[in-house]
Design an enzyme around this catalytic site. Structure first.
Site, short mmCIF file in Angstrom:
data_model
loop_
_atom_site.label_atom_id
_atom_site.label_comp_id
_atom_site.label_asym_id
_atom_site.label_seq_id
_atom_site.Cartn_x
_atom_site.Cartn_y
_atom_site.Cartn_z
N HIS A 32 0.83 -1.20 0.00
CA HIS A 32 0.00 0.00 0.00
C HIS A 32 0.87 1.25 0.00
CE1 HIS A 32 0.84 0.54 4.24
NE2 HIS A 32 0.43 -0.69 4.49
N HIS A 85 3.96 1.59 2.31
CA HIS A 85 5.16 0.86 1.85
C HIS A 85 5.84 1.64 0.72
CE1 HIS A 85 2.45 -2.70 3.06
NE2 HIS A 85 3.29 -2.48 4.05
N CYS A 98 0.71 -9.58 20.43
CA CYS A 98 -0.14 -9.04 19.37
C CYS A 98 0.36 -9.58 18.05
CB CYS A 98 -0.09 -7.51 19.36
SG CYS A 98 -0.87 -6.83 17.88
N CYS A 102 1.37 -6.88 15.40
CA CYS A 102 2.74 -6.34 15.58
C CYS A 102 3.78 -7.45 15.50
CB CYS A 102 2.92 -5.72 16.96
SG CYS A 102 1.88 -4.33 17.33
N CYS A 107 -4.28 -3.42 21.57
CA CYS A 107 -3.09 -2.87 20.94
C CYS A 107 -3.46 -1.56 20.24
CB CYS A 107 -2.54 -3.87 19.91
SG CYS A 107 -1.39 -3.11 18.75
N HIS A 163 -3.27 -1.88 16.32
CA HIS A 163 -4.11 -2.81 15.59
C HIS A 163 -5.54 -2.92 16.11
CE1 HIS A 163 0.01 -3.95 14.44
NE2 HIS A 163 -0.54 -4.12 13.27
N LYS A 214 -5.60 7.39 10.45
CA LYS A 214 -4.95 6.27 9.80
C LYS A 214 -5.84 5.80 8.65
CE LYS A 214 -2.99 1.90 11.11
NZ LYS A 214 -2.66 0.92 12.13
N LYS A 254 -9.88 0.69 5.38
CA LYS A 254 -10.98 0.38 4.47
C LYS A 254 -12.31 0.74 5.12
CE LYS A 254 -8.81 -3.05 1.61
NZ LYS A 254 -8.13 -4.25 2.07
N1 MSP Z 1 7.99 -6.71 8.42
C1 MSP Z 1 8.12 -5.62 9.31
C2 MSP Z 1 9.46 -4.94 9.13
C3 MSP Z 1 10.65 -5.81 9.27
S1 MSP Z 1 12.13 -4.97 8.96
C4 MSP Z 1 13.33 -5.98 9.50
C5 MSP Z 1 6.99 -4.62 9.06
N2 MSP Z 1 6.41 -4.65 7.85
S2 MSP Z 1 5.18 -3.74 7.38
O1 MSP Z 1 4.80 -4.28 6.11
O2 MSP Z 1 4.19 -3.68 8.38
O3 MSP Z 1 5.66 -2.30 7.06
C6 MSP Z 1 6.81 -1.75 7.43
C7 MSP Z 1 7.02 -0.34 6.98
O4 MSP Z 1 6.12 0.15 6.00
C8 MSP Z 1 6.88 0.69 8.08
O5 MSP Z 1 7.87 0.76 8.99
C9 MSP Z 1 6.89 1.92 7.25
O6 MSP Z 1 8.19 2.12 6.79
C10 MSP Z 1 5.99 1.53 6.12
N3 MSP Z 1 4.63 1.90 6.42
C11 MSP Z 1 3.56 1.07 6.64
N4 MSP Z 1 2.45 1.82 6.82
C12 MSP Z 1 2.75 3.12 6.73
C13 MSP Z 1 2.02 4.33 6.67
N5 MSP Z 1 0.71 4.39 6.83
N6 MSP Z 1 2.72 5.46 6.41
C14 MSP Z 1 4.05 5.46 6.18
N7 MSP Z 1 4.76 4.35 6.21
C15 MSP Z 1 4.18 3.19 6.63
O7 MSP Z 1 6.71 -3.83 9.94
#
Ligand code: MSP
Length: 482
Positions: A23, A26, A131, A134, A148, A151, A308, A311
């Protein structure tokens, strides 16, 4: 003999969970990393940019079950979606690590054995509130109404035999390393936040194994357990550059030096995963006698309408929708200019469209078409009086990406458009040829500088601007959106 050694620049993103499709959040981190990698390449550094996917653990095991798929098939599919999106967004990584890669699994197994042999991992029992969202144990004090906060779900009480990683004994050294910036955390507010956390409570030894999670890397010394997903995931930053897990062996041979690419120059993360990256990660490194990364740079979250994205709230903006409306470069620009890199940034579709029209269609797009049209029958030099690498170096090296963009817009794009309005070159063309040439040369020189400065942010359109300057022809760069 003189050996010229290029500066190295190793940058990482978090590896993303494959429980759901990629999304906008990421994309935000990954675009930022891509921009930094491209900037350092242009600057002449030797760059390695690592990203990838985090594929083990309870959360993914459950999702695969729900989807009625074998976990490996499930993670293959979603991991591919990340790769496809990065291709669409013009992300040029050097390696895409998956925690299900054989090399990664082998290296993690080796590290676990080493840590067990030296007593950093020991057998015990663990009780806590887990959780799954997390993939972390939470403290009572973290919960809001028993749930949490990230979440909105109630964590599960778990009590089981488990292997623990010694954390408490490293706490003092960790605090001191963060205070002295041997392990630098930026922006400053996040460093303060983590120091206050570390000074106010004891870091408990960490449960690093789970008996009821089958989808994970088995512990070599007790295969009934699998490795805790965060330990598995964090090690990607080393296995992703070729480290095989052997103590003191360099992570990927590059030139000279014991550690090759390591230590990473910048590890970009979102604030949601700061605590893990500022506790488990450095402590794993300390136990393994591996240096800290030079810098952990933390950015905020993307919110929509102050909340945040979700959906259920119906405020989620999809990355596909952005790509469709704004194109690749438009999307890259809008995300990185949405607010201070480091703070939470709020986006709504309305504001994105407004900014697209103002900055890209009317601002940059308009400037390019005006200058090229005026320059149609003119002889000019395509060069700039400034060195583009130096021009924005301060902001780029400090990772103030939104400020770097802001400076280009304010000092060059808006100024150039105003310079055209003020000097009216279409009139000069008729009345004062010398002045016309002078005004045009200034505009062309600044437009060329703009195109150079935008390469990391807008790889395609910066190229188009250069072409336009060479061929004196241009199409519409950014179509206004109604
Ligand atoms: N898998 C773990 C990270 C392991 S690293 C050794 C994880 N993954 S995650 O898919 O949940 O997303 C991680 C990263 O995506 C966040 O730290 C951030 O960099 C980015 N983001 C996820 N949602 C976000 C927003 N809504 N806004 C900005 N960045 C965000 O955690």
């Amino acid at each position: 003999m003189f050996i010229s050694m290029k500066n190295k620049f190793y940058i990482t993103t978090p590896i993303y969970y494959v429980n759901a499709k990629p999304h906008i959040g990421h994309a935000y981190t990954t675009i930022a990393a891509d921009v930094l990698a491209r900037f350092h390449k242009i600057q002449g550094d030797e760059v390695f940019f690592l990203t990838g996917t985090d594929e083990h653990g309870m959360k993914i095991q459950k999702k695969a079950e729900e989807a009625g798929k074998e976990p490996q098939i499930f993670v293959d599919e979603i991991s591919d979606e990340f790769k496809n999106l990065w291709e669409k967004l013009n992300i040029k990584y050097d390696n895409f690590i998956r925690t299900t890669d054989e090399n990664h699994k082998k290296a993690v197994t080796k590290v676990l054995q080493t840590l067990f042999d030296k007593g950093a991992i020991y057998k015990g029992e663990y009780e806590g509130l887990y959780c799954t969202g997390c993939e972390q144990f939470l403290n009572e004090s973290d919960l809001v109404d028993g749930k949490c906060p990230d979440h909105g779900t109630q964590p599960e009480k778990i009590k089981e035999e488990s292997y623990l990683l010694k954390m408490t004994e490293k706490q003092k050294d960790l605090i001191s390393a963060i205070e002295k910036d041997e392990f630098q955390i930026r922006p400053e507010k996040y460093k303060k936040e983590i120091l206050s956390f570390l000074k106010n409570q004891e870091l408990k030894d960490l449960s690093i194994s789970r008996k009821n999670v089958k989808w994970g890397i088995p512990l070599p010394f007790d295969p009934e357990h699998t490795a805790y997903v965060w330990v598995d995931a964090l090690l990607n930053y080393l296995t992703g550059i070729g480290w095989n897990g052997t103590p003191l062996s360099p992570p990927l041979r590059r030139g000279e030096g014991k550690w090759g690419w390591w230590p990473a120059d910048v590890q970009l993360i979102g604030k949601d995963i700061l605590r893990v990256h500022a506790t488990i990660w450095p402590i794993l490194l300390m136990h393994s006698e591996i240096p800290f990364p030079k810098e952990l740079f933390v950015h905020g979250h993307i919110l929509s309408g102050g909340k945040k994205m979700s959906k259920t709230l119906g405020n989620a903006i999809s990355i596909e929708e952005m790509l469709e409306k704004f194109g690749v470069d438009g999307t890259r620009y809008l995300l990185l200019s949405a607010g201070t890199f480091g703070d939470d940034v709020d986006v709504t579709m309305e504001r994105l469209i407004e900014k697209y029209n103002a900055d890209l269609a009317n601002g940059l797009g308009n400037l390019v078409s005006r200058v090229i049209k005026l320059a149609e029958n003119l002889d000019y030099k395509i060069e700039s009086e400034y060195n583009s690498v130096q021009w924005n170096k301060g902001f780029m090296e400090s990772i103030w990406l939104d400020k770097a963009l802001g400076r280009i817009w304010e000092n060059l794009i808006q100024k150039s458009n105003k310079y055209i309005d003020d000097n009216k070159p279409w009139e000069l063309k008729k009345n004062d040829e010398n002045k016309f040439k002078e005004v045009m040369q200034k505009l062309i020189s600044d437009l060329y500088l703009i195109s150079e400065l935008l390469i990391p942010f807008m790889p395609e359109n910066s190229e188009k601007i250069k072409k336009a300057l060479e061929t004196k022809k241009t199409g519409i760069l950014f179509q206004r959106i109604k």
